[in-house]
Motif scaffolding. Structure first.
Motif, PDB file in Angstrom:
ATOM      1  N   VAL A  98      27.964  13.263  59.895  1.00 48.12           N
ATOM      2  CA  VAL A  98      27.914  14.620  59.351  1.00 48.12           C
ATOM      3  C   VAL A  98      27.227  15.531  60.367  1.00 48.12           C
ATOM      4  N   TRP A  99      27.927  16.583  60.786  1.00 49.98           N
ATOM      5  CA  TRP A  99      27.347  17.565  61.708  1.00 49.98           C
ATOM      6  C   TRP A  99      26.301  18.407  60.996  1.00 49.98           C
ATOM      7  N   GLY A 100      26.642  18.852  59.782  1.00 46.46           N
ATOM      8  CA  GLY A 100      25.713  19.675  59.031  1.00 46.46           C
ATOM      9  C   GLY A 100      26.328  20.158  57.736  1.00 46.46           C
ATOM     10  N   VAL A 101      25.530  20.912  56.987  1.00 51.18           N
ATOM     11  CA  VAL A 101      25.939  21.482  55.700  1.00 51.18           C
ATOM     12  C   VAL A 101      25.689  22.983  55.756  1.00 51.18           C
ATOM     13  N   THR A 102      26.715  23.761  55.436  1.00 54.47           N
ATOM     14  CA  THR A 102      26.617  25.221  55.429  1.00 54.47           C
ATOM     15  C   THR A 102      26.975  25.710  54.027  1.00 54.47           C
ATOM     16  N   TRP A 103      25.973  26.147  53.281  1.00 56.64           N
ATOM     17  CA  TRP A 103      26.165  26.482  51.861  1.00 56.64           C
ATOM     18  C   TRP A 103      26.880  27.817  51.716  1.00 56.64           C
ATOM     19  N   TRP A 104      27.653  27.929  50.634  1.00 56.21           N
ATOM     20  CA  TRP A 104      28.244  29.218  50.254  1.00 56.21           C
ATOM     21  C   TRP A 104      27.529  29.686  49.000  1.00 56.21           C
ATOM     22  N   CYS A 105      26.753  30.748  49.151  1.00 55.47           N
ATOM     23  CA  CYS A 105      26.652  31.652  50.281  1.00 55.47           C
ATOM     24  C   CYS A 105      25.220  32.179  50.328  1.00 55.47           C
ATOM     25  N   SER A 106      24.920  33.108  51.222  1.00 54.09           N
ATOM     26  CA  SER A 106      23.537  33.548  51.383  1.00 54.09           C
ATOM     27  C   SER A 106      23.070  34.435  50.230  1.00 54.09           C
ATOM     28  N   HIS A 107      23.814  35.501  49.915  1.00 52.33           N
ATOM     29  CA  HIS A 107      23.388  36.480  48.921  1.00 52.33           C
ATOM     30  C   HIS A 107      24.460  36.670  47.852  1.00 52.33           C
ATOM     31  N   ASP A 108      24.015  36.945  46.643  1.00 54.00           N
ATOM     32  CA  ASP A 108      24.949  37.251  45.562  1.00 54.00           C
ATOM     33  C   ASP A 108      25.786  38.484  45.902  1.00 54.00           C
ATOM     34  N   VAL A 109      26.993  38.544  45.330  1.00 52.39           N
ATOM     35  CA  VAL A 109      27.811  39.748  45.409  1.00 52.39           C
ATOM     36  C   VAL A 109      27.274  40.748  44.383  1.00 52.39           C
ATOM     37  N   SER A 110      27.102  41.972  44.806  1.00 48.38           N
ATOM     38  CA  SER A 110      26.569  42.997  43.915  1.00 48.38           C
ATOM     39  C   SER A 110      27.521  43.265  42.758  1.00 48.38           C
ATOM     40  N   ARG A 111      26.956  43.426  41.565  1.00 45.72           N
ATOM     41  CA  ARG A 111      27.751  43.759  40.384  1.00 45.72           C
ATOM     42  C   ARG A 111      28.341  45.164  40.474  1.00 45.72           C
ATOM     43  N   SER A 112      27.906  45.949  41.449  1.00 43.21           N
ATOM     44  CA  SER A 112      28.498  47.277  41.635  1.00 43.21           C
ATOM     45  C   SER A 112      29.890  47.201  42.237  1.00 43.21           C
ATOM     46  N   LEU A 113      30.262  46.029  42.784  1.00 48.27           N
ATOM     47  CA  LEU A 113      31.588  45.834  43.368  1.00 48.27           C
ATOM     48  C   LEU A 113      32.518  45.213  42.331  1.00 48.27           C
ATOM     49  N   ALA A 114      33.718  45.763  42.239  1.00 52.93           N
ATOM     50  CA  ALA A 114      34.626  45.409  41.148  1.00 52.93           C
ATOM     51  C   ALA A 114      35.645  44.353  41.556  1.00 52.93           C
ATOM     52  N   ASP A 115      36.168  43.678  40.516  1.00 52.00           N
ATOM     53  CA  ASP A 115      37.394  42.887  40.591  1.00 52.00           C
ATOM     54  C   ASP A 115      37.261  41.526  41.262  1.00 52.00           C
ATOM     55  N   PHE A 116      36.037  41.067  41.510  1.00 51.88           N
ATOM     56  CA  PHE A 116      35.855  39.703  41.982  1.00 51.88           C
ATOM     57  C   PHE A 116      36.020  38.735  40.810  1.00 51.88           C
ATOM     58  N   PRO A 117      36.510  37.517  41.056  1.00 55.11           N
ATOM     59  CA  PRO A 117      36.399  36.492  40.016  1.00 55.11           C
ATOM     60  C   PRO A 117      34.937  36.327  39.614  1.00 55.11           C
ATOM     61  N   GLU A 118      34.684  36.096  38.356  1.00 54.40           N
ATOM     62  CA  GLU A 118      33.321  36.087  37.846  1.00 54.40           C
ATOM     63  C   GLU A 118      32.401  35.153  38.625  1.00 54.40           C
ATOM     64  N   LEU A 119      32.912  34.000  38.995  1.00 49.75           N
ATOM     65  CA  LEU A 119      32.038  33.036  39.665  1.00 49.75           C
ATOM     66  C   LEU A 119      31.542  33.528  41.013  1.00 49.75           C
ATOM     67  N   GLU A 120      32.250  34.465  41.648  1.00 46.77           N
ATOM     68  CA  GLU A 120      31.864  34.919  42.983  1.00 46.77           C
ATOM     69  C   GLU A 120      30.558  35.712  42.987  1.00 46.77           C
ATOM     70  N   TYR A 121      30.183  36.283  41.847  1.00 46.03           N
ATOM     71  CA  TYR A 121      29.008  37.163  41.799  1.00 46.03           C
ATOM     72  C   TYR A 121      27.679  36.402  41.896  1.00 46.03           C
ATOM     73  N   SER A 122      27.687  35.099  41.653  1.00 48.02           N
ATOM     74  CA  SER A 122      26.412  34.395  41.490  1.00 48.02           C
ATOM     75  C   SER A 122      26.256  33.185  42.402  1.00 48.02           C
TER      76      SER A 122
END
Length: 417
Positions: free
Chosen positions: A290-314
């Motif tokens: 295993v070279w490494g692990v890169t988690w998704w993701c650093s920061h939550d998607v702001s709720r001010s942005l529309a139309d993302f699938p619900e799971l993407e916000y958190s």
């Protein structure tokens, strides 16, 4: 096998404006984000230029955009963070970002049209060359799961064959190497490459082209729905994809990068995200090479942005105001525990045979997908306490191949059943 240090990083999602931040690039805001990432004890970030913003015309690669990418990389270096750059975005969090010169009135296949591919080659070479002299530049990833454009279920696919996919991958990887010789250049697909029958991008391509095999593990693909948040395959899905990829590798110790993995709600409820993160990483690190692990993701998607699938916000390890979440605390602890240690897990001496038809084109990959015979057998074997590797059916009797991987026992899915 030589022991190697592990890499722990994160896919950088800007806290202000998401990836649209390239339109209003604010270096101070980027620095604040990178401070919060470095504060977790991580050592690298994967960053995402938006292709249409960087190359709005086939013969125009915006110098200012490239300069801003270099500024981001330099800011990361100041904080002890290395940088991998994804070139062709491509596709991110359910949104497609393709230049106007490939769509509608200029509709051309992004994998086979000579002019489009020539434009991609120049773009990737330009980004790689701009960062080639930076010591903290890891290398390029061709694009984020760009295989999703090659066929169903995309609503408007650029349909290609597996031979065309392989030719395209070789050409764009060569462009990255020309721009930044000797760096770690890879390509990364979503799991259709491993799970979808007759998909154009194949396991053999993933495990043999580029400097490492990159796998993306998402348990919302039917794994968590079928097995639950605590199921063996839910907590071992990342490890499963690592071991599955190793079956196709020509080099028995080819590095494998768990480049995307996250804790998607509601399949993994917020209150259990830390527990899932801990189990997923621990199981992945029980795999060799295993070279490494890169988690998704650093920061939550702001709720001010529309139309993302619900799971993407958190999905963030941090909130938009830089507060560390449970999964972030878990990864920080794991990174600290591994700092200065070599990664040298025990050999997996038992292997399960996977038969996908022809091993080059793998037309029968659905056996590897959730619910497939091979997939479920690997899960049952793991639940029994085994640590199964994976071997291709046409190599299961090859004593030299088995010995090179330390495999001493070979089982078929029928034997597990």
């Amino acid at each position: 096998m030589n022991a190697t240090p592990l890499r722990f990083g994160v896919n950088y999602t800007p806290s202000q404006g998401w990836f649209h931040h390239w339109l209003d690039f604010d270096l101070d805001a980027v620095r604040a984000d990178l401070d919060s990432i470095a504060g977790l004890g991580l050592d690298h970030v994967r960053v995402f230029p938006l292709w249409p913003l960087f190359q709005p015309n086939r013969t125009l690669i915006r110098p200012r955009a490239v300069e801003q990418l270099v500024q981001l990389a330099d800011a990361a270096a100041e904080r002890g963070l290395d940088v991998n750059v994804d070139g062709l975005q491509g596709h991110l969090s359910s949104f497609d970002f393709l230049p106007a010169w490939t769509r509608t009135w200029h509709r051309r296949n992004i994998f086979t049209d000579p002019d489009v591919v020539a434009g991609q080659v120049e773009y990737l070479r330009t980004l790689a060359a701009a960062l080639a002299d930076r010591p903290n530049f890891i290398g390029m990833t061709i694009g984020n799961e760009i295989n999703q454009f090659s066929g169903e279920p995309h609503p408007d696919p650029d349909v290609i064959t597996d031979e065309q996919a392989g030719a395209w991958l070789r050409r764009v990887l060569d462009a990255c190497e020309e721009g930044a010789p000797g760096k770690l250049h890879v390509h990364a697909e979503y799991d259709a490459a491993w799970y979808q029958d007759e998909h154009a991008f194949t396991p053999a391509q993933a495990a043999r082209l580029g400097g490492a095999t990159a796998v993306h593990s998402w348990v919302f693909n039917g794994t968590a729905q079928r097995h639950g948040r605590k199921g063996t395959m839910t907590e071992h899905h990342g490890a499963y994809m690592i071991e599955l990829s190793k079956a196709w590798a020509l080099d028995p110790h080819r590095p494998v990068w768990l480049q995307e993995v996250g804790a998607p709600a509601p399949h993994i409820p917020a209150e259990h995200a830390g527990e899932f993160t801990d189990a997923t990483i621990a199981n992945a690190l029980d795999c060799q090479d295993v070279w490494g692990v890169t988690w998704w993701c650093s920061h939550d998607v702001s709720r001010s942005l529309a139309d993302f699938p619900e799971l993407e916000y958190s999905l963030g390890l941090l909130t938009n105001d830089q507060q560390v979440k449970p999964a972030g605390r878990t990864i920080a602890r794991i990174a600290e525990e591994w700092r200065g240690r070599d990664h040298a897990p025990e050999v997996r001496s038992t292997a399960l045979v996977v038969d996908t038809g022809d091993s080059e084109s793998a037309p029968l990959r659905s056996t590897c997908a959730p619910g497939g015979q091979f997939y479920e057998a690997w899960g049952r074997l793991t639940a029994q306490g085994a640590r199964p590797a994976v071997v291709l059916a046409d190599l299961a009797g090859d004593s030299e191949h088995l010995a090179s991987r330390g495999i001493t026992e070979v089982l078929t899915p029928e034997q597990v059943d």
